[in-house]
Design a protein around this motif. Structure first.
Motif, mmCIF file in Angstrom:
data_model
loop_
_atom_site.group_PDB
_atom_site.id
_atom_site.type_symbol
_atom_site.label_atom_id
_atom_site.label_comp_id
_atom_site.label_asym_id
_atom_site.label_seq_id
_atom_site.Cartn_x
_atom_site.Cartn_y
_atom_site.Cartn_z
ATOM 1 N N ASN A 21 2.566 16.153 -8.201
ATOM 2 C CA ASN A 21 1.325 15.742 -8.864
ATOM 3 C C ASN A 21 1.003 14.281 -8.581
ATOM 4 O OD1 ASN A 21 0.875 18.257 -9.931
ATOM 5 N ND2 ASN A 21 1.730 17.770 -11.938
ATOM 6 N N LYS A 22 2.013 13.437 -8.588
ATOM 7 C CA LYS A 22 1.809 12.012 -8.310
ATOM 8 C C LYS A 22 1.334 11.815 -6.875
ATOM 9 C CE LYS A 22 4.310 7.639 -8.351
ATOM 10 N NZ LYS A 22 5.607 6.993 -8.520
ATOM 11 N N ASP A 23 1.944 12.517 -5.922
ATOM 12 C CA ASP A 23 1.535 12.420 -4.525
ATOM 13 C C ASP A 23 0.115 12.938 -4.324
ATOM 14 O OD1 ASP A 23 4.000 11.354 -3.913
ATOM 15 O OD2 ASP A 23 4.810 13.195 -3.043
ATOM 16 N N ALA A 24 -0.245 14.014 -4.994
ATOM 17 C CA ALA A 24 -1.595 14.565 -4.871
ATOM 18 C C ALA A 24 -2.625 13.588 -5.426
ATOM 19 C CB ALA A 24 -1.690 15.906 -5.593
ATOM 20 N N LYS A 25 -2.309 12.926 -6.533
ATOM 21 C CA LYS A 25 -3.230 11.939 -7.108
ATOM 22 C C LYS A 25 -3.380 10.747 -6.179
ATOM 23 C CE LYS A 25 -4.093 9.115 -11.206
ATOM 24 N NZ LYS A 25 -4.685 8.063 -10.406
ATOM 25 N N ALA A 26 -2.284 10.290 -5.593
ATOM 26 C CA ALA A 26 -2.358 9.167 -4.665
ATOM 27 C C ALA A 26 -3.190 9.524 -3.442
ATOM 28 C CB ALA A 26 -0.944 8.740 -4.246
ATOM 29 N N GLU A 27 -3.024 10.735 -2.932
ATOM 30 C CA GLU A 27 -3.810 11.182 -1.785
ATOM 31 C C GLU A 27 -5.294 11.263 -2.143
ATOM 32 O OE1 GLU A 27 -4.500 12.598 2.098
ATOM 33 O OE2 GLU A 27 -2.650 11.815 1.238
ATOM 34 N N ALA A 28 -5.610 11.783 -3.330
ATOM 35 C CA ALA A 28 -7.006 11.878 -3.761
ATOM 36 C C ALA A 28 -7.617 10.492 -3.947
ATOM 37 C CB ALA A 28 -7.100 12.681 -5.060
ATOM 38 N N ASP A 29 -6.863 9.555 -4.502
ATOM 39 C CA ASP A 29 -7.364 8.188 -4.677
ATOM 40 C C ASP A 29 -7.624 7.525 -3.325
ATOM 41 O OD1 ASP A 29 -7.243 8.441 -7.410
ATOM 42 O OD2 ASP A 29 -5.347 7.341 -7.624
ATOM 43 N N LEU A 30 -6.710 7.726 -2.372
ATOM 44 C CA LEU A 30 -6.884 7.152 -1.050
ATOM 45 C C LEU A 30 -8.106 7.752 -0.361
ATOM 46 C CD1 LEU A 30 -5.766 5.323 1.166
ATOM 47 C CD2 LEU A 30 -4.380 7.255 1.929
ATOM 48 N N TRP A 31 -8.278 9.057 -0.464
ATOM 49 C CA TRP A 31 -9.428 9.719 0.140
ATOM 50 C C TRP A 31 -10.735 9.225 -0.490
ATOM 51 C CZ3 TRP A 31 -10.523 12.248 4.342
ATOM 52 C CH2 TRP A 31 -11.699 12.989 4.396
ATOM 53 N N ARG A 32 -10.736 9.078 -1.812
ATOM 54 C CA ARG A 32 -11.929 8.609 -2.516
ATOM 55 C C ARG A 32 -12.274 7.184 -2.078
ATOM 56 N NH1 ARG A 32 -10.031 8.974 -7.325
ATOM 57 N NH2 ARG A 32 -10.251 11.222 -7.353
ATOM 58 N N GLU A 33 -11.258 6.344 -1.929
ATOM 59 C CA GLU A 33 -11.498 4.966 -1.512
ATOM 60 C C GLU A 33 -12.001 4.912 -0.068
ATOM 61 O OE1 GLU A 33 -8.981 0.868 -0.675
ATOM 62 O OE2 GLU A 33 -8.110 2.405 -1.969
ATOM 63 N N ALA A 34 -11.437 5.737 0.794
ATOM 64 C CA ALA A 34 -11.812 5.718 2.207
ATOM 65 C C ALA A 34 -13.219 6.260 2.434
ATOM 66 C CB ALA A 34 -10.814 6.520 3.021
ATOM 67 N N THR A 35 -13.668 7.177 1.605
ATOM 68 C CA THR A 35 -14.966 7.798 1.821
ATOM 69 C C THR A 35 -16.056 7.265 0.897
ATOM 70 O OG1 THR A 35 -14.402 9.612 0.319
ATOM 71 C CG2 THR A 35 -13.937 9.933 2.669
ATOM 72 N N ALA A 36 -15.727 6.286 0.085
ATOM 73 C CA ALA A 36 -16.724 5.718 -0.832
ATOM 74 C C ALA A 36 -17.757 4.925 -0.045
ATOM 75 C CB ALA A 36 -16.049 4.810 -1.855
ATOM 76 N N PRO A 37 -19.031 5.097 -0.384
ATOM 77 C CA PRO A 37 -20.054 4.316 0.317
ATOM 78 C C PRO A 37 -19.945 2.844 -0.057
ATOM 79 C CG PRO A 37 -21.028 5.588 -1.464
ATOM 80 C CD PRO A 37 -19.582 5.989 -1.373
ATOM 81 N N THR A 38 -20.274 1.998 0.900
ATOM 82 C CA THR A 38 -20.216 0.563 0.642
ATOM 83 C C THR A 38 -21.556 0.094 0.102
ATOM 84 O OG1 THR A 38 -20.877 0.101 2.899
ATOM 85 C CG2 THR A 38 -18.516 0.159 2.444
ATOM 86 N N GLU A 39 -21.547 -1.038 -0.525
ATOM 87 C CA GLU A 39 -22.774 -1.621 -1.080
ATOM 88 C C GLU A 39 -23.748 -1.977 0.031
ATOM 89 O OE1 GLU A 39 -23.483 -2.711 -4.386
ATOM 90 O OE2 GLU A 39 -21.740 -1.683 -5.205
ATOM 91 N N ARG A 40 -23.246 -2.664 1.065
ATOM 92 C CA ARG A 40 -24.088 -3.071 2.188
ATOM 93 C C ARG A 40 -23.182 -3.224 3.402
ATOM 94 N NH1 ARG A 40 -23.409 -8.702 2.831
ATOM 95 N NH2 ARG A 40 -22.348 -9.601 1.070
ATOM 96 N N PRO A 41 -23.721 -3.060 4.583
ATOM 97 C CA PRO A 41 -22.905 -3.257 5.795
ATOM 98 C C PRO A 41 -22.454 -4.708 5.906
ATOM 99 C CG PRO A 41 -24.939 -2.112 6.303
ATOM 100 C CD PRO A 41 -25.033 -2.572 4.872
#
Length: 63
Positions: A21-41
């Motif tokens: 469960n801890k590994d799955a949460k870490a993977e989901a957090d990393l994926w969310r951070e990597a795919t989050a849109p940025t404010e501006r280029p």
């Protein structure tokens, strides 16, 4: 002796479930951070990291 072995098996199972469960949460957090849109280029770069092509009269006349 059998009770201790059963207890060790149960404890190991609980440990594996918690770790999974801890590994799955870490993977989901990393994926969310990597795919989050940025404010501006940054520095004129597009969100995918490539620089936008600037088509204008200056670049066309230099070729």
């Amino acid at each position: 002796m059998r009770k201790l072995l059963a207890l060790a098996v149960v404890a190991g199972g609980v440990f594996l479930v918690i770790k999974r469960n801890k590994d799955a949460k870490a993977e989901a957090d990393l994926w969310r951070e990597a795919t989050a849109p940025t404010e501006r280029p940054l520095n004129g770069a597009s969100p995918n990291g490539s620089a936008p092509a600037k088509a204008g009269s200056d670049s066309a006349s230099k070729n």
